[in-house]
Scaffold this active site. Structure first.
Site, mmCIF file in Angstrom:
data_model
loop_
_atom_site.group_PDB
_atom_site.id
_atom_site.type_symbol
_atom_site.label_atom_id
_atom_site.label_comp_id
_atom_site.label_asym_id
_atom_site.label_seq_id
_atom_site.Cartn_x
_atom_site.Cartn_y
_atom_site.Cartn_z
ATOM 1 N N ASP A 251 0.855 -1.186 0.000
ATOM 2 C CA ASP A 251 0.000 0.000 0.000
ATOM 3 C C ASP A 251 0.894 1.241 0.000
ATOM 4 O OD1 ASP A 251 -2.933 0.918 2.017
ATOM 5 O OD2 ASP A 251 -2.042 1.799 0.232
ATOM 6 N N GLU B 23 -10.070 7.328 5.255
ATOM 7 C CA GLU B 23 -9.006 6.732 6.061
ATOM 8 C C GLU B 23 -9.015 7.258 7.494
ATOM 9 O OE1 GLU B 23 -6.349 6.378 1.986
ATOM 10 O OE2 GLU B 23 -5.349 6.048 3.883
HETATM 11 C C1 GLC Z 1 -4.190 4.314 0.308
HETATM 12 C C2 GLC Z 1 -5.161 3.362 0.846
HETATM 13 C C3 GLC Z 1 -5.504 2.267 -0.125
HETATM 14 C C4 GLC Z 1 -5.548 2.814 -1.536
HETATM 15 C C5 GLC Z 1 -4.169 3.345 -1.889
HETATM 16 C C6 GLC Z 1 -4.099 3.924 -3.296
HETATM 17 O O1 GLC Z 1 -3.493 4.987 1.215
HETATM 18 O O2 GLC Z 1 -4.818 2.775 2.090
HETATM 19 O O3 GLC Z 1 -6.751 1.691 0.264
HETATM 20 O O4 GLC Z 1 -5.933 1.786 -2.440
HETATM 21 O O5 GLC Z 1 -3.751 4.337 -0.993
HETATM 22 O O6 GLC Z 1 -4.880 5.074 -3.390
#
Ligand code: GLC
Length: 615
Positions: free
Chosen positions: A339, A532
């Protein structure tokens, strides 16, 4: 000089000619075999375009009639170390310093982080942007197409004009895999229309603490339901095909985010997001692993590792989780992607962190910024044998397999845009809204008659598509107001009632008491969008403004209905006794008409709670 007999001379001539021919054929075979057996030479070219970029063509890996495994074997054999490393990098599009770098570093995947859009934010501009990126990838020696990934977690929310479906928590309330499969297929249609071939959905976290800001991104707190709906979502998304183009899903965030404990976040701005799941192995498996097992059965092509910890250690460095369980026990054959910046987050030695993550089982690194440093670190790690060539080949094999399964090499460049936000998709989204509504309380008030003489509507979420869509809509943290296409809940009500019914709206219920009571007051209230950890909150509840609005509306209405637009249950225990009906609408998205469809009795309430809500 001894005369050589003619008979003998014939033999000598034959011998000389035979040797000559075999020598020539051997030379030709060896020379031509450079185009088929393929040592990994940097200087290898087969043909060159007018712009002097040279490519290969008509080779086994480009032959779609061959088994994918054979195509991967062939392509892997042809790749240089630099090209292999490039495939393991996932870059955020705004971090590409020079688009030529896509070719120069052989970058394998690019993403739009939430809100990272072209200007103008139109489907056409997205199509042209991604098409241009693919053009650079095509210019590389082996013309390996890129994955272009986005968070299309409730429809293609980044793109202005897309259909915005209910967020997953609402789909969780439907508990209907067939509907979820259809929503995923429609999502694939709308992302594929603009050249996107990979999305970072579904979220298979199983939320255990609704104070978590990502509750609404999950299907709820039941691992079995999350598994059933997640499997349906993946099947729906990955079954779609248009002009050869398909879309790959990502099961995320492996593993344990949903079980993190309050106050354990590794991010100083958050409380529980990116936190620590303090669980036994058995508990982790029981509460969080089941959906990923189902995702693997659905042949999900990628799994994203979370930014969280398990019993104090970062999941991203955990070989037991990323390799022993995922590969050894569950037979996952897709690729593991980290991630956002997750490999390096809170690390002192980024080189060491990278080595640890790759060796633990990460195949592609969402850097997402610095591909040059990544490339040099990977070359260093291979030179030092900190990462083995076999490990790199295994990672690249998985990535290439996913690319072949996604049909990337067979995509027919579209000379037209596939329509998005079609009537079909809007109707599907409206149906999903209907099926997601949960009736929490009803004192014989709903369904409301369409023939009431006067209805008052008030509240922060009544006339605001941004509020009803939630985050991951145009912007990461969502938007405010009505500047994306769709129907507000208020307009849905107006569309639904009889011509003789008077519907009046006041944001804060400023209705004159002298005008007499409304037959029904409908308060549409809820949470402002958040994404988030920005949504981590100790006690999820309605704002004081919304509570004040409901109280004012109650004073000027014979009956009061409260529609709650939120990503999770809110604490209404103190107030619910004063309300005649309460409906959980979750985050319905652009098609707010679906709320009135049920509110006025055209459809029954079908939704059930995806997470516990104590009233
Ligand atoms: C993030 C998230 C994830 C997402 C990624 C790309 O911080 O935790 O769920 O898919 O970035 O945007």
């Amino acid at each position: 000089m001894r005369k050589v007999s003619f008979g003998r001379s014939k033999k000598i001539i034959f011998l000389v000619v035979a040797v000559g021919i075999s020598g020539l054929s051997l030379f030709l075979f060896l020379y031509l075999s450079r185009f088929t057996l393929m040592p990994s030479s940097e200087k290898y070219v087969a043909f060159c375009d007018t712009d002097k970029t040279c490519h290969v063509k008509d080779l086994p890996y480009q032959n779609s009639t061959l088994p994918i495994e054979m195509r991967v074997d062939d392509l892997l054999l042809r790749m240089t170390t630099a090209e292999k490393i490039g495939q393991m990098a996932l870059i955020e599009k705004n971090s590409i310093l020079n688009q030529e770098d896509i070719a120069k570093y052989g970058l394998g995947a690019i993403l739009s982080g939430a809100g990272a859009k072209p200007e103008p934010n139109t489907a056409e501009a997205w199509f042209q942007m991604i098409h241009a990126f693919q053009g650079y990838a095509k210019k590389t020696r082996l013309s390996i197409p890129i994955f272009y990934g986005v968070d299309a977690n409730h429809g293609n929310g980044n793109v202005l004009g897309s259909t915005i479906f209910p967020h997953q928590i609402g789909l969780g309330a439907t508990k209907n895999p067939s509907l979820v499969r259809d929503v995923a297929k429609a999502t694939a249609e709308e992302v594929s229309a603009i050249g996107i071939n990979w999305i970072f959905s579904p979220d298979l976290d199983v939320v255990q603490d609704i104070r978590w800001g990502r509750t609404y991104e999950t299907f709820g707190s039941d691992p079995t339901i999350a598994g059933i709906l997640g499997k349906a979502y993946i099947e729906g998304l990955q079954s779609y095909k248009q002009d050869g183009a398909k879309v790959s899903a990502t099961a995320k965030h492996y593993i344990g985010n949903g079980s993190a404990t309050w106050g354990s976040s590794s991010n100083k701005d958050f409380y529980i997001d990116q936190g620590d799941a303090k669980l036994s192995d058995a508990e982790l498996r029981r509460t969080q692993l089941a959906p990923f097992t189902q995702a693997i059965k659905a042949d999900v092509r990628s799994i994203m590792v979370g930014l969280n910890k398990w019993n104090g250690a970062k999941v991203i460095f955990n070989t037991y989780l990323l390799t022993d369980i995922l590969r050894g026990e569950l037979g996952f054959n897709g690729f593991v992607v980290s991630d956002w910046y997750g490999v390096y987050e809170n690390e002192d030695n980024n080189y060491q962190a990278l080595v640890q993550a790759i060796n633990a089982g990460v195949d592609m690194v969402m850097l997402p910024f610095d591909y040059k440093t990544f490339s040099s670190r990977m070359h260093r790690a291979l030179t030092n044998d900190d990462i083995s060539q076999a490990r790199v080949d295994e990672a690249v094999r998985r990535i290439l397999t996913a690319k072949f399964k996604t049909g990337l090499f067979e995509v027919v460049p579209m000379d037209h845009l596939v329509e998005i936000n079609t009537t079909k998709n809007r109707e599907l989204a409206r149906k999903a809204v209907r099926m997601s509504l949960v009736l929490l309380k009803n004192n014989k008030t709903v369904p409301i008659s369409k023939y009431k003489s006067k209805i008052y509507v008030a509240g922060s979420s009544a006339d605001n598509i941004g509020m009803q869509s939630g985050a991951w809509t145009i912007e990461w943290q969502g938007i405010d107001g009505n500047w994306i296409p769709g129907t507000t809940i208020l307009n849905g009500i107006r569309n639904k009632v009889s011509s003789s019914t008077k519907v009046e709206f006041s944001l804060q219920a400023d209705f004159a008491e002298s005008s007499g009571l409304a037959d029904v007051g409908i308060a549409v209230v809820g949470e402002h969008p958040y994404a988030e950890g920005w949504g981590d909150v100790e006690n999820p509840q309605l704002s004081s403004e919304d509570l004040e609005t409901i109280a004012k509306l109650n004073r000027v209405s014979k009956k009061i209905v409260v529609v709650i637009v939120s990503g999770r249950p809110l604490d209404i225990k103190e107030y619910v006794k004063d309300w005649d009906a309460v409906i959980a609408a979750w985050l319905p998205g652009s098609e707010g008409q679906g709320v009135a469809d049920v509110l006025f009795g055209d459809y029954p309430f079908m939704g059930t709670l995806p997470v516990a809500w104590s009233l």
